[in-house]
Design an enzyme around this catalytic site. Structure first.
Site, PDB file in Angstrom:
ATOM      1  N   ARG A  53       0.798  -1.227   0.000  1.00 21.20           N
ATOM      2  CA  ARG A  53       0.000   0.000   0.000  1.00 21.20           C
ATOM      3  C   ARG A  53       0.827   1.272   0.000  1.00 21.20           C
ATOM      4  O   ARG A  53       0.564   2.189  -0.763  1.00 21.20           O
ATOM      5  CB  ARG A  53      -0.898   0.044   1.240  1.00 21.20           C
ATOM      6  N   THR A  54       1.809   1.333   0.882  1.00 17.43           N
ATOM      7  CA  THR A  54       2.522   2.604   1.017  1.00 17.43           C
ATOM      8  C   THR A  54       3.244   2.933  -0.285  1.00 17.43           C
ATOM      9  O   THR A  54       3.141   4.041  -0.813  1.00 17.43           O
ATOM     10  CB  THR A  54       3.508   2.539   2.201  1.00 17.43           C
ATOM     11  N   LYS A  82      25.519  -4.161  -2.381  1.00 19.08           N
ATOM     12  CA  LYS A  82      26.976  -4.222  -2.601  1.00 19.08           C
ATOM     13  C   LYS A  82      27.740  -3.605  -1.435  1.00 19.08           C
ATOM     14  O   LYS A  82      28.944  -3.523  -1.466  1.00 19.08           O
ATOM     15  CB  LYS A  82      27.334  -3.453  -3.873  1.00 19.08           C
ATOM     16  N   ARG A 103      11.509   3.868   2.975  1.00 21.13           N
ATOM     17  CA  ARG A 103      11.156   2.877   4.012  1.00 21.13           C
ATOM     18  C   ARG A 103      12.393   2.043   4.292  1.00 21.13           C
ATOM     19  O   ARG A 103      13.088   1.615   3.361  1.00 21.13           O
ATOM     20  CB  ARG A 103      10.026   1.972   3.541  1.00 21.13           C
ATOM     21  N   HIS A 131       5.590   5.711  11.418  1.00 20.79           N
ATOM     22  CA  HIS A 131       5.061   5.579  10.052  1.00 20.79           C
ATOM     23  C   HIS A 131       4.060   6.732   9.841  1.00 20.79           C
ATOM     24  O   HIS A 131       2.847   6.534   9.796  1.00 20.79           O
ATOM     25  CB  HIS A 131       4.389   4.222   9.919  1.00 20.79           C
TER      26      HIS A 131
HETATM   27  C1  NCD Z   1       2.033  -1.084   8.031  1.00 23.33           C
HETATM   28  C2  NCD Z   1       3.530  -0.961   8.134  1.00 23.33           C
HETATM   29  O1  NCD Z   1       4.234  -1.130   7.134  1.00 23.33           O
HETATM   30  O2  NCD Z   1       3.965  -0.658   9.227  1.00 23.33           O
HETATM   31  N1  NCD Z   1       1.591  -1.281   6.718  1.00 23.33           N
HETATM   32  C3  NCD Z   1       1.296  -0.190   5.972  1.00 23.33           C
HETATM   33  O3  NCD Z   1       2.147   0.612   5.659  1.00 23.33           O
HETATM   34  N2  NCD Z   1       0.020   0.014   5.652  1.00 23.33           N
HETATM   35  C4  NCD Z   1       1.445  -2.070   8.970  1.00 23.33           C
HETATM   36  C5  NCD Z   1       2.013  -3.457   8.960  1.00 23.33           C
HETATM   37  O4  NCD Z   1       2.890  -3.792   8.186  1.00 23.33           O
HETATM   38  O5  NCD Z   1       1.523  -4.239   9.772  1.00 23.33           O
END
Ligand code: NCD
Length: 309
Positions: A53-54, A82, A103, A131
């Protein structure tokens, strides 16, 4: 001035969060008007850890604004493999892009990254820490479902220890009036002391803790479910023991308020039975959609782009 580095939600003021929600609502109403807002801009999406999703919602957000994206979606296709340092990767990528979305599996990596980059940086999740853009999705969903973010009893259920979306949302909600906190988790997955002692106590906020959802579900206005974060466990046995600790079912929901709003950042594993998806109180797929609009609003704002009313 709007922040250049979004590491955690409180890098934004309440007014800035509210402005982002208003802009997202305007975009939702008339997306065509914004389809060239980011023309000529490039976002670099650096995902050192898996995401559906993100990453896809940031990608869709930039494309819907007429911008372009570059990047990678796993560690193995970057030069990190590397042995390149994160600082060197960022110094390189900032030459190719106008904004970076990152991320990373390590807590604190986003803050570290912000010290090594000149272009705006968005934390798309740093380990078990924060997040903030999921929080933007969560806040807009609460606003859309409840009318305003105030005077709500919010229950957080599941892995509160490692769940970074919980940490960010708890922090953001301290900016809003009359929010009551209920934390529901097994002993091993309780919210870290820092959030109770510093984030909540500092703001004179009280909280309740439970280890059974059945003991408090009838009082909640919002129920924020989370999965047990398998990848943050040190040993498999603990994960197996805890992974099915909570499963939200239609039966448990019989005790809940008629206007409860059920949220989940997704992905779901077992913690919400699929039959609950049909319940009108389930907002988690709408929440994923609101996330894209909030990311559009955030990209525009951090890039300093405006569209006349
Ligand atoms: C979350 C995350 O990556 O922290 N997912 C997301 O970005 N919607 C929640 C999760 O992974 O449980």
């Amino acid at each position: 001035m709007f922040t250049n580095y979004l590491i955690q939600p409180t890098d934004l003021t309440k007014e800035e969060l509210n402005d982002l929600m208003s802009l997202a609502e305007k975009i939702m109403k008339d997306p065509v008007k914004y389809q060239k807002a980011c023309e000529g801009k490039i976002a670099a999406l650096l995902f050192f850890e898996p995401s559906t999703r993100t990453r896809l919602s940031f990608e869709a957000a930039m494309l819907r604004l007429g911008g372009e994206v570059i990047g990678f979606s796993d560690l193995s296709s970057s030069s990190r493999k590397k042995g390149e340092s994160l600082a060197d990767t960022l110094r390189t990528v900032e030459n190719y892009s106008d904004i970076v979305v990152m991320r990373h599996p390590k807590s604190g990596s986003a803050l570290h990254a912000s010290k090594n980059i000149e272009v705006p940086l968005i934390n798309a999740g740093d380990g078990g820490n924060q997040h903030p853009t999921q929080t933007l999705a969560d806040l807009l969903t609460i606003k859309e479902s409840k009318g305003e973010i105030a005077n709500l009893k919010v229950g957080f259920c599941g892995d509160l220890m490692f769940g970074r979306t919980v940490h960010s949302l708890v922090e953001a909600l301290t900016l809003y009036d009359g929010v009551e906190y209920v934390f529901i988790s097994p002993e091993e997955l309780k919210l870290p002391e820092y959030f109770k002692e510093v984030v909540l106590k500092k703001n004179d906020l009280d909280y309740e803790e439970y280890d059974r959802l059945e003991d408090c579900i009838d009082e909640l206005d919002i129920l924020y479910m989370t999965r047990v974060q398998k990848e943050r466990f040190f040993n498999e046995e603990d994960y197996i023991r805890l992974k099915d600790y909570f499963i939200l079912t239609d039966e448990i929901l019989e005790e809940a308020k008629e206007d409860l709003v059920i949220l989940h950042p997704l992905p779901r594993v077992n913690e919400i039975d699929v039959s609950v998806d049909e319940d009108p109180r389930a907002w988690y797929f709408r929440q994923a959609k609101f996330g894209m609009y909030m990311r559009m609003a955030l990209l525009m704002t951090m890039l300093g782009v405006t569209v006349d009313d």
